[in-house]
Every structure is written in structure tokens, then in C-alpha cells.
Design a protein around this motif. Structure first.
Motif, PDB file in Angstrom:
ATOM      1  N   THR A 190       0.944  -1.262   0.098  1.00  0.00           N
ATOM      2  CA  THR A 190       0.050   0.082  -0.148  1.00  0.00           C
ATOM      3  C   THR A 190       0.848   1.189   0.008  1.00  0.00           C
ATOM      4  N   THR A 194       0.986   4.143  -3.105  1.00  0.00           N
ATOM      5  CA  THR A 194       0.644   5.352  -2.682  1.00  0.00           C
ATOM      6  C   THR A 194       1.755   6.397  -3.053  1.00  0.00           C
ATOM      7  N   ILE A 242      -4.658   0.103  -6.387  1.00  0.00           N
ATOM      8  CA  ILE A 242      -4.207   1.726  -6.290  1.00  0.00           C
ATOM      9  C   ILE A 242      -3.969   2.345  -7.354  1.00  0.00           C
TER      10      ILE A 242
END
Length: 583
Positions: A190, A194, A242
Motif C-alpha cells: 500500500t 501510494t 491503487i
């Protein structure tokens, strides 16, 4: 996953290990291949109507590293150009995550003289290749990467198109093993995804035309499928969920482990299709409307053994072309020079193997003279005899696993076929048959790289329908079409990959101005396109009313519709190869 912590003035001390695999921490001993069963004949079928992918000049690539003092020698551009190398990756594996381009330093690790970015770009330009740059994710920042883009493309005008964000980031300790530098407080997937979006934003603010890639784990290899601390899915699903809509390509490293020569030589066919399918499925799942624009880059690959000898001379072109047929726009071999500590020298099939992962000798005491080509250099060079940028990779199937076959259909109507004989003991007589192509009766041009050879030879032997392929060799057969055959190029449907449908003319109309559409594929005449020797896309080619695809009103504006026209001379699609519209 290459880590080289020391380098001498004229040699490299290198430990070569496989990427993202638990077995990557040890190097297997040499295992001699058992004699293959005699297979003295085979059949290869080439379907020029079955398009697989467009061949790109960037397909054959090499890695180079800033600790390689020989990366910019004066003979390197010629060696790269002669081998048809179209992509050079810099600044080098795990070094990329400690490398700072402004100072040409690597957080205290050795950097060889004259390996800075500008000197590298001089070699790239002299060799007529393209660079792919790995930005420092591990110890760098989005601003540092954006400044590199600005310097490269705005200040210097180098036009560097492809940029990776980090090297093998899942090796940052998130899953228990650590070889990759990552100074972020969190090492989760993650966090990487990001932060990746911040790199994309900063770098594309400088140059919106660049392409940016995200690091994935190798499908089916550790740590694929493992959910790390702080994540709810494994690395690939997390990163793409993402960042998928914002990236331009995904990065996979493919270092197959093998138990024998025969096992290694089977890997392109046994591993690549499923790996590529998994990657493409992930892209389609998460990239949304951007999915058709997301490409695949294999920025590191090599054999795990037999690196300098005959098996790797066969594996290298087979691996590259199989990945290209399954959608990879570049396959970058590790490496140009790799070095050896001279402690793993063996004899493989009558030749000395130095366990040197480079395609060119690094020249230490046990190796041949500096820049002497090893077997994979010649194997990769054979690709340039098969294909040039813009050619169509087409389906070629073999009746035996001991013969690999790859084929291209060229814009002038020629068909070239590569035959790789994986039998170490027996030559094989290959019968070639074709769909959509009839070879000329004249003798073809045949290029051959023989087992343990030190050159590529050419001849006019055999025919377009029969070739004898020596044991452990690579042969490329270049054929012109018969004067009475299909001289223009492939005939068949133009597939829209994203929809699974085909280009179609409504109601099989022969009225000029009819709008083209997509429709369920049915092999009908309204879907059968023939690319002529004049580079036309012709419909109803064998009828009294042949038609061509044309632009609407001869416009050169982006987004203009495609129509059906009776005015052959008005074609503005003549520069395209079959299938290019598929993206």
C-alpha cells in the motif's frame, strides 16, 4: 535481483541470484542434461493470418550498471548495434534504489568512473538504442526523479520515454527477506503504491509524454500470493488496485530456475503464457479504462545456469520472443557485463562456462578477453535476422517440444521463421507449412548460429518448405512470397483485443463511405482484410469490387472515422501493419 557490492578497476565481483524466489539465495550445481530422444523430423506450421503482436525494436534489451567500468567503452555501441539491442536499462538492478543521478553516487557503494548518466546516454545514442531508467524509490524522492526527467528531456533533450519506479521493492523486508534498499517508514505494498502515485504526478508534471512503470512480483514465485503486514491483499493486487489507472506499464522480472538443460529450454513455453496471462488479467481487473494502454516490461531475465554456453544461446532468443508474442514491449537480459569470481567455472557441452551472467566477457583472469561475446549474445543477435520494428509476430506451432518456432510477417509480404533445435545430439529435418502465405521456389536466405559457435553464418540452403536444423542451433529462414501467392501480406480479421470482436463492414456493404464497426468475429468476407504489396488494407480482395479502408474525407485530424472506400489511391493507413489498431 542483482547485488554487487564491490567492483575492481577492470573486473566485477558478482553473485548472480534469481529474482523473487526462495531458491534465489543459492546457486545450483551444474547438472548435465540427459541425451534427448532422437527426433530427426518435425513439422512447423506458420499461420500468417494469426497475428500475435507487433514486434518492437525495444524487444531485445540489456541491463547495465554504474559499477561496470566497461559499460561505455568505444566498442560497445558497435556490439549493441550488431546484436540488434533496442533497449538499455540503467543504472542497474538494486543499485537503482541507492543511486543519485546528480552526483553519480550510490550511498557509499562503488560507482565506476565514466558511468554517469550523460556518458551512458552517449553510448545509447551511438548504439541507436532507447534507454529505460529506474528511478530511485528506495532512498530517493519524487522530486529527485522529477528533476531527472527535467534534466533528461527538457534540459538535454534526450527524450527518455520509459521510467521505472524502483527495482525489486518487494525485497525490502516486507515479506521476510531483504535485499532491496527502502528507507520509507513503511514497506507495505500500500505504501509503495501510494508513493508511486506521487512519483507519477511529479514526473509527468515535467513531461506528460513519458511512460511510468510499477514493480510487480513474478507471478507464481515468492512472494506472490502472500499478504504482507498492513495490507489486505498480496503485492500485485494491492499495487494495481491503487495505481493501476495511473501507470503506463508493469514490471516483471523472470529468472526461471531449472534442474537440467532440457528443463531450462522448456521454460519459455511452459512458464511465459501463464505468467503473461496472469499479468494481463490483473491489469484488466484494476486499470479500468486505462487497461488497454498498460504494457508489460520484462526488465530483468536470464538463465540460472549454463549462462555462457550453448543452452543459454538457445534460451535467450526463445525467452525474448515468447514474451514479445505475449505482449511484452521489452525483454531486458541481465546483463551486458556481469562479472565472475572464477570459482564456478564448469564445462557445459564441450565449452567453458564461467557462470558469468553477462552476454559479453568482463575479462578477469579466468575469462576470455574483455567484450568477447558469449552464446546468449549470438542467440539474441539472431532475433535481428528474424524481425525488424513494425513486423507482425504471427503464430508458429511445432509438432515437437524439441523445436521452438517463431515467425513474423513483414510489410513487404515476406515471412521469416526462427527454428530453435533443443536436441543436443540430433539435427532435425523440419517441414514447414503455411496458412495465408506461399513461399517462393527460390532458395531462401538462411542464417545459422551453431552450438558453441563464435559467429553467425548465412547461406541459401534448403527451401521454404524444408530445412535441416543442426543439433543445439538457431536457424532463421527468410522467405519471399511466390509470385502467384499472397504477395501483399497477411489476410484475416483485425481483432479488437479489448472487446474480443473483429473489425466488420455492416451488412457486407460494398458502398463507398460505409462506416466500419466492430462485430462478433465470424470469418466472413466483411471481416477479411488483405494487406497488399502497396500496403493497403483491402476488403473483398478476390471479388470484382475490391474495397479499401480509408480515412473520412482524406482528413489528417485525430479521431476521424474509418470508412470503406473504392478509391485505392486515397489510402492514408498505408503506414500501418496488420493489427496495429489493436494497441
Amino acid at each position: 535481483m542483482k547485488r554487487f557490492l564491490r567492483a575492481g578497476r577492470d573486473r566485477l565481483l558478482a553473485l548472480s541470484v534469481g529474482a523473487f524466489t526462495a531458491a534465489a539465495l543459492s546457486v545450483g550445481a551444474f547438472t548435465a542434461a540427459a541425451p534427448a530422444a532422437a527426433a530427426t523430423s518435425a513439422t512447423v506450421t506458420v499461420d500468417s493470418t494469426h497475428w500475435l503482436a507487433n514486434y518492437s525494436s525495444t524487444t531485445p534489451g540489456l541491463n547495465t550498471q554504474v559499477y561496470d567500468a566497461n559499460m561505455n567503452r568505444s566498442d560497445i555501441p558497435g556490439l549493441l548495434n550488431n546484436a540488434g539491442i533496442g533497449m538499455m536499462r540503467y543504472p542497474g538492478g538494486s543499485y537503482a534504489d541507492v543511486y543519485h543521478w546528480q552526483t553519480n553516487t550510490a550511498d557509499g557503494n562503488y560507482v565506476a568512473p565514466n558511468t554517469d548518466f550523460d556518458t551512458f546516454m552517449g553510448t545509447v545514442r551511438a548504439a541507436n538504442t532507447q534507454p529505460i531508467i529506474t528511478a530511485d524509490y528506495g532512498s530517493g524522492t519524487p522530486q529527485e526523479a522529477a528533476d531527472w526527467v527535467r534534466y533528461a528531456n527538457i534540459t538535454k533533450g534526450y527524450g527518455v520515454k520509459y521510467w521505472e519506479i524502483g527495482n525489486e521493492i518487494p525485497g525490502n523486508g516486507e515479506y521476510g527477506a531483504q535485499w532491496e534498499t527502502d528507507k520509507h517508514s513503511s514497506h507495505s505494498a500500500t505504501t509503495y503504491a501510494t508513493n508511486l502515485l506521487q512519483f507519477v504526478s511529479a514526473m509527468k508534471a515535467v513531461d506528460p509524454s513519458i511512460k511510468i512503470g510499477a514493480v510487480l512480483t513474478t507471478p507464481g514465485s515468492w512472494p506472490d500470493g502472500i499478504v504482507g503486514p498492513g495490507d489486505t491483499q498480496d503485492w500485485n493486487h494491492t499495487v494495481l488496485s491503487i495505481a493501476g489507472p495511473k501507470i503506463d506499464f508493469v514490471i516483471v522480472h523472470d529468472y526461471p530456475t531449472s534442474t537440467s538443460e532440457a528443463d531450462l529450454l522448456a521454460k519459455p513455453q511452459t512458464n511465459v503464457p501463464s505468467m503473461a496471462g496472469t499479468v494481463r488479467s490483473l491489469i484488466n481487473q484494476y486499470a479500468g479504462s486505462n487497461a488497454p494502454n498498460v504494457s508489460i516490461a520484462i526488465t530483468e531475465t536470464n538463465a540460472d545456469k549454463y549462462k555462457d554456453t550453448a543452452p543459454n544461446g538457445l534460451f535467450a532468443p526463445d525467452q525474448m520472443l515468447t514474451w514479445a508474442e505475449h505482449g511484452a514491449f521489452t525483454v531486458d537480459y541481465w546483463a551486458m557485463h556481469n562479472g565472475t569470481d572464477c570459482s564456478h567455472v564448469t564445462t557445459v557441452d564441450g565449452a567453458t562456462d564461467y557462470d558469468e551472467g553477462g552476454v559479453l566477457a568482463s575479462g578477469p583472469s579466468c575469462e576470455p578477453a574483455l567484450d568477447t561475446p558469449f552464446a546468449p549474445y549470438y542467440g539474441i543477435s539472431m532475433i535481428s535476422k528474424l524481425a525488424q520494428s513494425g513486423d507482425s509476430l504471427i503464430q508458429a506451432s511445432s509438432s515437437t517440444s524439441l523445436i521452438s518456432a517463431h515467425a513474423v510477417h513483414r510489410g513487404n509480404g515476406d515471412v521469416n521463421v526462427m527454428l530453435i533445435n533443443k536436441d543436443p545430439n540430433n539435427s532435425t529435418t523440419v517441414s514447414l507449412s503455411y496458412t495465408g502465405f506461399t513461399p517462393s521456389s527460390a532458395a531462401p536466405t538462411v542464417y545459422t548460429y551453431l552450438k558453441n559457435g563464435t559467429s553467425i553464418t548465412s547461406s541459401t540452403t534448403g527451401s521454404g518448405t524444408t530445412q535441416t536444423v543442426p543439433a543445439y542451433s538457431v536457424v532463421v529462414v527468410q522467405m519471399h512470397p511466390s509470385s502467384g501467392g499472397n504477395t501483399g501480406g497477411s489476410s484475416g480479421a483485425l481483432h479488437a483485443v479489448g472487446s474480443g470482436k473483429c473489425l466488420d463492414i455492416a451488412n457486407s456493404s460494398t458502398t463507398a463511405g460505409t462506416q466500419a464497426q466492430i462485430w462478433d468475429c465470424n470469418s466472413g468476407t466483411a471481416q477479411t482484410l488483405t494487406r497488399t504489396s502497396a500496403k493497403e488494407f483491402r476488403l473483398y480482395a478476390n471479388t470484382s469490387t475490391p474495397m479499401c479502408l480509408d480515412d473520412y474525407g482524406k482528413s489528417t485530424s485525430n479521431g476521424i472515422g474509418v470508412m470503406n472506400s473504392s478509391h485505392v489511391s486515397d489510402l492514408l493507413l498505408s503506414h500501418q501493419q496488420p493489427g496495429e489498431a489493436q494497441g
